[in-house]
Scaffold this motif. Sequence first.
Motif, mmCIF file in Angstrom:
data_model
loop_
_atom_site.group_PDB
_atom_site.id
_atom_site.type_symbol
_atom_site.label_atom_id
_atom_site.label_comp_id
_atom_site.label_asym_id
_atom_site.label_seq_id
_atom_site.Cartn_x
_atom_site.Cartn_y
_atom_site.Cartn_z
ATOM 1 N N THR A 99 0.714 0.980 1.086
ATOM 2 C CA THR A 99 0.563 2.215 0.132
ATOM 3 C C THR A 99 1.669 2.205 -0.782
ATOM 4 O O THR A 99 2.440 1.281 -0.906
ATOM 5 C CB THR A 99 0.384 3.601 0.989
ATOM 6 O OG1 THR A 99 1.781 3.694 1.494
ATOM 7 C CG2 THR A 99 -0.435 3.702 1.911
ATOM 8 N N ASN A 110 5.362 -2.157 -0.425
ATOM 9 C CA ASN A 110 3.902 -2.342 -0.316
ATOM 10 C C ASN A 110 3.677 -4.122 0.134
ATOM 11 O O ASN A 110 4.028 -4.764 -0.821
ATOM 12 C CB ASN A 110 3.112 -2.078 -1.497
ATOM 13 C CG ASN A 110 1.666 -2.387 -1.455
ATOM 14 O OD1 ASN A 110 1.292 -3.411 -1.630
ATOM 15 N ND2 ASN A 110 0.888 -1.339 -1.082
ATOM 16 N N TYR A 145 4.953 -0.671 -8.099
ATOM 17 C CA TYR A 145 3.575 -0.483 -7.383
ATOM 18 C C TYR A 145 2.291 -0.033 -8.379
ATOM 19 O O TYR A 145 2.475 0.386 -9.259
ATOM 20 C CB TYR A 145 3.823 0.976 -6.519
ATOM 21 C CG TYR A 145 2.566 1.046 -5.856
ATOM 22 C CD1 TYR A 145 2.242 0.390 -4.623
ATOM 23 C CD2 TYR A 145 1.459 1.906 -6.183
ATOM 24 C CE1 TYR A 145 1.002 0.696 -4.102
ATOM 25 C CE2 TYR A 145 0.179 2.219 -5.629
ATOM 26 C CZ TYR A 145 0.223 1.603 -4.454
ATOM 27 O OH TYR A 145 -1.137 1.684 -3.760
#
Length: 493
Positions: free
Chosen positions: A204, A209, A240
């Motif tokens: 997530t 990640n 991200y």
Amino acid sequence: IMEGSLPLMIVVIVALCGAVPLPTPSQEEISKEYLSQYFSDVGVSAPNSIWRSSLDSFDDTLRKMQEFFGLEVTGQLDSNTIEVMAQPRCGYTDVTRYSHFAGNPKWRKPLITYRITQYTPDLNQRDVDAAIAKALKVYSDVIPLDFKQVYSGTADMMMKFKGRDHEDFAPFDGQGGVLAHAFSPGEGLGGDAHFDEDETWTLTSSGTNLFLVAAHELGHALGLGHSKVKTALMFPTYQYVTTEDYELSEDDRQGVQALYGARETSAQPTTKPDPNPKPTKMPSPKRQPNPEPDPEPTSEPPPDRCSRYLIFDAATSINGSLHFFKDGHFWKRGSSWDGISVEKIESVWPGIKKVDAAYEYKKTNTVIFFEGDHYWGINGNTVLPGYPKPISDFDLPSSVTKVDAAVYVPFTSRTLIFVRGKYWSYNEMLGRMDSGYPKTISIELSGIGYNVDSAFQNRGYLYFSSGFRQTEYHYERKRVIRTMLNNGWMDCN
């Protein structure tokens, strides 16, 4: 991330809080380290190099960094520049658009195997397998390479999660620092990827990640460098983005296809293998009349120079070419870096069967070869008259019957002589040992290991080998620059 025998690391720099203050000496030192690691002219082979004030201009290098990130090019350490430096990022040097490693190393077969030898407890094994497979699929979707996970033996790409020292001479530094590193395509460690177990691995936006980091690292393992395109997976800073239906950016795709070509999406196997193939009848061999037995080999073949476990007996420069010695043979690498040749030691220097240690003393155009309890003087391909002589000539104690390694340090006019975890400093001008020796290698030359099997000087740096690993060392600063494998000199990609 790693180029050849070199670790390239994703680094998270501690964010500055509140308003960014004016530069302080500590900020300037951090900035110098940053610029040296990512923007100095040392090239991709030394991404973890120290700041070289004698070679690089701080202001000029700062301007390169500002131009790269689209900042106002001032040559000053302003607040916007410091803010960019504080962003999480990969430790590989920065370039324009997509890039490849020096020499364009790549995999030269259509099926690449990979194996995960150690998993993280942060995720179940199935999720880790899926994340790695997904990261590889973003590449196999656009290039004609396929990837297959194996569960035993040695794969092309070996992967593991482990903290701190994980047996590649590039230990991780705990949570929040280096996230992972990998190696460019090649033999041995080539293509391997290591993930810091001290990080919190997730699927997530929280934590780290795994899919995004793995996809970036495996890009390097396929031969990709960094890109200036901010939306590219290979852009230096870690950020991200949603991973659902993830596809490579146009820049990433162009970069990897420049190495491997494009996958023909419509291409399908025209036939399927017969599950019950009939044996093919082979023609009967013709009878040969009493063949002669194979002759005995006339000489022992040279060792495998591309083995990841290659250990040198000795190494030195001779008239501008590097020479690496192993089991009665030596490899010669010319100053033009145009190939490796191999010969038997005795065929060039009659009477010398093995070299335990060697160094070049250019002031007298002499190379010293140590062999057991004696040594030889060499000039080019000629053994000088009056040799061999006893190694006691170097003021070594009588208990020393063999030298492990030796290297001449030009700026001190001293030769360092290594024997079983200790080393001496020999004054070439005075012809005697310096007082205060021997000293302990692991204490005085921290970071190069406990023993030295071979050592040589090249382009201002010392190279110390311990086993099959080697350390590039800045002797004046007593600092490790990078680590690599011995076979990194052997043109094995």
